[in-house]
Design an enzyme around this catalytic site. Structure first.
Site, PDB file in Angstrom:
ATOM      1  N   LYS A  15       0.866  -1.178   0.000  1.00 25.55           N
ATOM      2  CA  LYS A  15       0.000   0.000   0.000  1.00 25.55           C
ATOM      3  C   LYS A  15       0.902   1.228   0.000  1.00 25.55           C
ATOM      4  CE  LYS A  15      -3.040   3.131   0.500  1.00 25.55           C
ATOM      5  NZ  LYS A  15      -3.058   3.831   1.760  1.00 25.55           N
ATOM      6  N   GLY A  31      -1.455   7.921  -0.213  1.00 21.47           N
ATOM      7  CA  GLY A  31      -1.577   9.159  -0.967  1.00 21.47           C
ATOM      8  C   GLY A  31      -0.620  10.224  -0.487  1.00 21.47           C
ATOM      9  N   GLY A  40      -4.985  10.903  -0.981  1.00 18.14           N
ATOM     10  CA  GLY A  40      -5.648  11.903  -0.162  1.00 18.14           C
ATOM     11  C   GLY A  40      -5.319  13.360  -0.446  1.00 18.14           C
ATOM     12  N   ASP A  50      -5.946   1.720   3.187  1.00 22.54           N
ATOM     13  CA  ASP A  50      -5.221   0.758   4.001  1.00 22.54           C
ATOM     14  C   ASP A  50      -6.049  -0.510   4.190  1.00 22.54           C
ATOM     15  OD1 ASP A  50      -3.176   2.642   4.287  1.00 22.54           O
ATOM     16  OD2 ASP A  50      -4.084   3.508   6.087  1.00 22.54           O
ATOM     17  N   LYS A  76      -3.963   2.144  10.046  1.00 24.56           N
ATOM     18  CA  LYS A  76      -2.871   1.375   9.436  1.00 24.56           C
ATOM     19  C   LYS A  76      -2.621   0.095  10.227  1.00 24.56           C
ATOM     20  CE  LYS A  76      -0.764   5.552   7.626  1.00 24.56           C
ATOM     21  NZ  LYS A  76      -1.523   5.433   6.366  1.00 24.56           N
TER      22      LYS A  76
END
Lengths: 291, 291, 291, 291, 291, 291
Positions: free
Chosen positions: E33, E36, E72, E191, E249
């Protein structure tokens, strides 16, 4: 051409509808029994031709049709020409050795090859075999109070060669003859044999094409019942509403349903494209029997 | 059992020899023509049975036999029973529509299925088709000074379904009938059709099983020529030494040789296990024709 | 050539019989143990050559033979030449590091490659490996009251490389040496190792080729028992009728039988084509042990 | 552990660099010749171990290494122990039958299996064969003014079994022995055999691991030439700068280059991880010869 | 170049070490992952570039990385430019229809394609899709006390297209958007979505690349915890030591672990080649969470 | 439902006709360009929905449709909202870096994903990518007298990922954006890109769906030409009869024809099921251009 006179809007809608059905039936096996009487004489040439064309079109569109056929009237005609009279017990032809030879010759050598010719002429790729080839229909002498000679019943079904042909682009055409353990031939009831094959193939549908438009309700002249539940069918046989020649047909359907085939259909072959209409529309054209 | 009385040493040597031949013939295609006359009447039941058993044993041992058959005498017998007389032109039966129906019935419905029965009884897996199925023999009306009706000649051969059956463990049995462009049936010379199939399959051998023990030399009663070169064969036809029924057989062999089949054989079916002896020994039993 | 003097009828019958056996054994795995003593010295060159030819012929005919071999006498000879004396405990050679080197050299570098040469000369495609390659025989030090050095016992069998070679047309030839967890070599009893491989491969037969003609019955000079049940074999060991060098052989057979191998055979390599006669006739040549 | 003391930044960069090389070499065949002298005695155990580990790591990372080996000094030692003296002609050992037996035993039974043991201990999956197995090296007697006995030269290379093992996850280890048409063994020059195999496999690299660090330039003690063009190499041989044992090595490289192998390398096995450094860095460690 | 200045010995050792890790990780799926904030702005261009290069190198070396990304800050920036203010509830952006359009445009049309461009420039073969394509992330509206609009949660994962791309050599890049039953879009927490994909793919590792170097221990400025057990992680959340942005997370990691992913990692993207160091060294660079 | 009110006879005939077309088009690739203007605003929702449904039905029936799309008006709208004005040169939007970002966001992030949503809602399995993914459209800066920024032209087409998706049951939806050698994005003319893809895929048809019903003949209000030969089309462009926005469409068709696509079509998307009617009837609905 019918299509040309419609407005394009209607045309588009009906094309879309046809495709929805093609999508729904793709790669599904449909076993069709095409009876001797209907095939050879009971149906106009036009109706007969569309049965063949429908099968070829279905094969081309990705459906997997398998055709099982009989040939009763032609057998009778040939026996007569050879000066041989048949005796019938409960609708079953007593089959001595000489009769069996004629049955096999007519079914596997005439009806079977005529169907292959018609399919080939319609652009299809067909391979005709009998139930003896590849031991598709392994049979034994039919039990019963009276000796019917080589009348047999299906003991087990070997679908290997049928699937081999079908998955390699051929439309299998199968004469309803069985093979015994020593290689002898058996005269099988075509409806039962077809139903047994539908069950063994795990077919999605079993369709009996006949010379009547479906299972007729008592007192109503020629409008067949649209749907029929298995239990109700059994009751109608018990009550005598379903009678004579229709009984083995309905029984073959019930046997296929018991073995897991989702729906069985008895439809009239006289109507052009009856197969397509039954498979590809909601209302259909004959009688659908469900478990 | 013959084997038990020999000393083990001899036995071991002959087993080794047989295996050497199995190794040499494995995965090679052998097209066998089993003629109508020899199949139905000209050969004792014992001889006939070993032809079938030999084919089944060869298939089991990894050789790829393909059987093409006719059925002349049986056709004649059936036509007679139906009160129909045949006219022959140059040895070819003039074939009107009704005769064609009988030819097809007898070949595809009787001879073909009888062979399948015998192979199944001998433990083999056989599938019988006609040259119409899968369009194996695409044919056209035979040209000539006289109209012979539906007598046809092979236009092209489609080996797809034959290979499909063969590579999937089945022994293909093929009735020598052809299919025209509109699906009509043609009466083919079985020897020629078999030779054409041998050529199209790229066969390693083409074997004609007949009711004589091979190509007979002039003036020598019944000892066939052991080998014959193509050129010599043509000369013997020209000289009239090879005559009548043997001519189309030798011509079918020559055609197969021209198309690349390495050797063609004309052997007598009367001798038990003639096929095995021809394939698996140096000296063989009939006449081998080479290019 | 023996075959030529027989009548063709006998010949045909024996070819048919041989093919029946080929069909029965096709694609079945047969593990053959070819002992050191018999391989190198105890058998005439003729007998030895037919063992090799038989294996090549079987491979060619579609059977899947796998050969495991030892090489005892040659090892002894080489040790002697190097001035090294072996001590034996219960028939097992105490194997110090230097002895192990010689064992491995002789088995994997001499006996193994000689067999590959002979097979290649006989037209076969052979690949010789040891049980260390591909970790075929994973072994550990053999337990016991006395330290036997690098004498090992099979812990597990990895058949991957054997199957890889076998299914790709090669005849695998495997020296009976094992590999330990740190890569060290182990001296294995060849009979046991071969039996363990037969079990792991799911072999249809396990055949021990020896320098005696089979398991000998007490009091009967040189006629081996034709068949022997596992229980009876155990009893004969207990009674001392089966003794000395024959004990590990019979035990290897019993272990293979326990692991599911249907039959195990102890046969004499001296007779020409003994392998073929044992596999391809009813009576066989040595002793067959069944569960 | 060296890695832990570096800064993480350096570590990341060197990991990235190693991966770039892994990507470049993935699925490419690299034939490595590991000479007898270097393998058995000329190199410290540490250097020897990293050769083995490097091969196992390369195999694991997707490169396809193939190892060809000789075993000269060990052969000499064994011949001496057996009281056999060798005569050499132009650096080639005159090989009588008894010598050939020893050569084969030592190469295929000792050196080959020792390498398999070491690879297995290092976590690899190795299969050791000789050039006789699967007829990898088909050879004939080497021509020449003097009879050298069974000294042979490669006639043709059959890569089938090498590719079979390699594509199925095994690291092939091949003793440089050839097989003649009658199955006889030939003593091959390992460098030439390896070069021929590299050519036949279409290898991307041919690497000769030796006991010197590369091709040494005249007058410069032990700093090998970093790169060398084929033409220049030929000139240096002509000038006598490249001499004695280095000549066949350079010639094997030149032959491989002629046959299309892009680069050939002569590198010293004494340096730990020399193989990895040569394959995975720009500067390498020995001499690279290019066409 | 760092590599060139080291001694060859060190170089060889570190190459060997890198290969050991490549071997260990080959053909194993690693879901990464890439958040952003870290992707677009929180990390220096150098750090960002090595993330991309590392993924391409891993793919080339036989590891199967799959990248899931958010975006994001870029979404916020675009919403601002369009004069749209977001409201956040518990860290989740309330997503009305217009916001959803922008979210989807930025994630699937900008971030996704920028990553594909960077991978292509780095020599990789990448295909960027969203979680709507192939219905990778089938989602529903997230439940909760307050209506968050089109904020969704993953209902089920269809890995078909991801595996299809991955096994055919492409590196899949997936924007964290979900699709509802009527085809509507859902804004997913990246996430969580990545963790769910790791679980569905049976990944060997789940790695969250963030703008902090790992899970920080209380009171210790910027040294992340090296390892963390799942139970301990839950306790630290309960105690408030793990707080705010780190909570989702860690929760995504815990969910992946519960679903069978062996280890989950939270590491800082700022350090060059952080991915390689984490995967290919013992000590790693961030926090590893284990079940 | 229109179908129910017809007689069964008509219904059967039209089903048969539809199947004939399905058979003819099965497994053939049809590249459809669905323009930005028509997709987003120029067509009623009903018309737009049937385009999507038609594509899904075709895919289900075994045809292989591939959709390429633009999104012009939506791009303009978004640029306006961001306060950015575009300058056009010869109908091409001058594309600076910021404009390119918006173009890519709208095409790949909004139009592409909206199409995927609609197909998914219609029961299809769609995967949306851009021409950058898998390097479908490798592009370079378009040459010309004036600098148009990131306006590009297709340099080569890589069909790998398109075929991968298509043969695995997915309907590929491709935004007309290209990728340069350094990974940069290029704004492509959608009609040209689609035509190039049709050529590279060896498509059987290339269909441009537009907001006019076809190529209009001069002086005839809204009846499009039914067919048009390539030469004639070129003449009509020269004569100015085909003008403005229609020119690039006709040119894309001509390019596809030159590259071997058999027919190209320009049809109006406003008519329900226009795609089905064009593919599955003789008369069609728009303009068919032939070579």
């Amino acid at each position: 051409m019918v299509i040309n006179v419609r407005t394009a809007v209607d045309l588009g809608a009906s094309l879309a509808q046809a495709l929805r059905y093609v999508n729904a039936w793709k790669s599904r096996t449909v076993v069709v029994k095409y009876g001797g009487s209907v095939m050879m004489s009971g149906v106009s040439s036009a109706g007969r031709d569309t049965v063949i064309e429908d099968l070829v079109l279905l094969k081309g569109a990705g459906v997997d049709p398998v055709l099982v056929h009989g040939g009763g009237p032609e057998i009778t005609r040939m026996l007569e020409r050879l000066g041989k009279t048949s005796r019938f017990v409960d609708g079953l032809r007593v089959t001595d050795e000489e009769t069996m030879e004629v049955v096999e010759m007519v079914l596997a050598g005439r009806a079977n090859k005529m169907l292959v010719s018609m399919m080939t002429a319609a652009g299809g790729a067909a391979v005709g075999i009998s139930g003896k080839d590849g031991k598709v229909f392994q049979a034994r002498k039919q039990d019963g109070p009276e000796d019917l000679g080589q009348v047999g019943e299906v003991e087990s079904v070997d679908t290997t060669v049928v699937k081999l042909l079908s998955t390699n682009g051929y439309l299998p055409v199968i004469a309803s003859i069985g093979i015994g353990r020593e290689g002898q031939s058996y005269n099988l009831n075509g409806d039962h044999a077809a139903g047994a094959l539908a069950a063994a193939l795990g077919a999605s549908k079993f369709i009996l094409l006949t010379d009547v438009p479906g299972v007729l309700a008592a007192g109503v002249d020629d409008r067949p019942l649209s749907t029929l539940r298995a239990g109700e069918a059994r009751r109608l046989i018990g009550d005598g509403v379903i009678s004579r020649g229709m009984i083995p047909k309905v029984e073959a359907c019930l046997a296929a349903l018991s073995a897991g085939v989702p729906t069985a259909h008895i439809i009239g072959a006289a109507q052009p494209h009856a197969l397509l209409v039954e498979l590809f529309t909601e209302q259909g054209v004959g009688t659908m029997i469900t478990p």
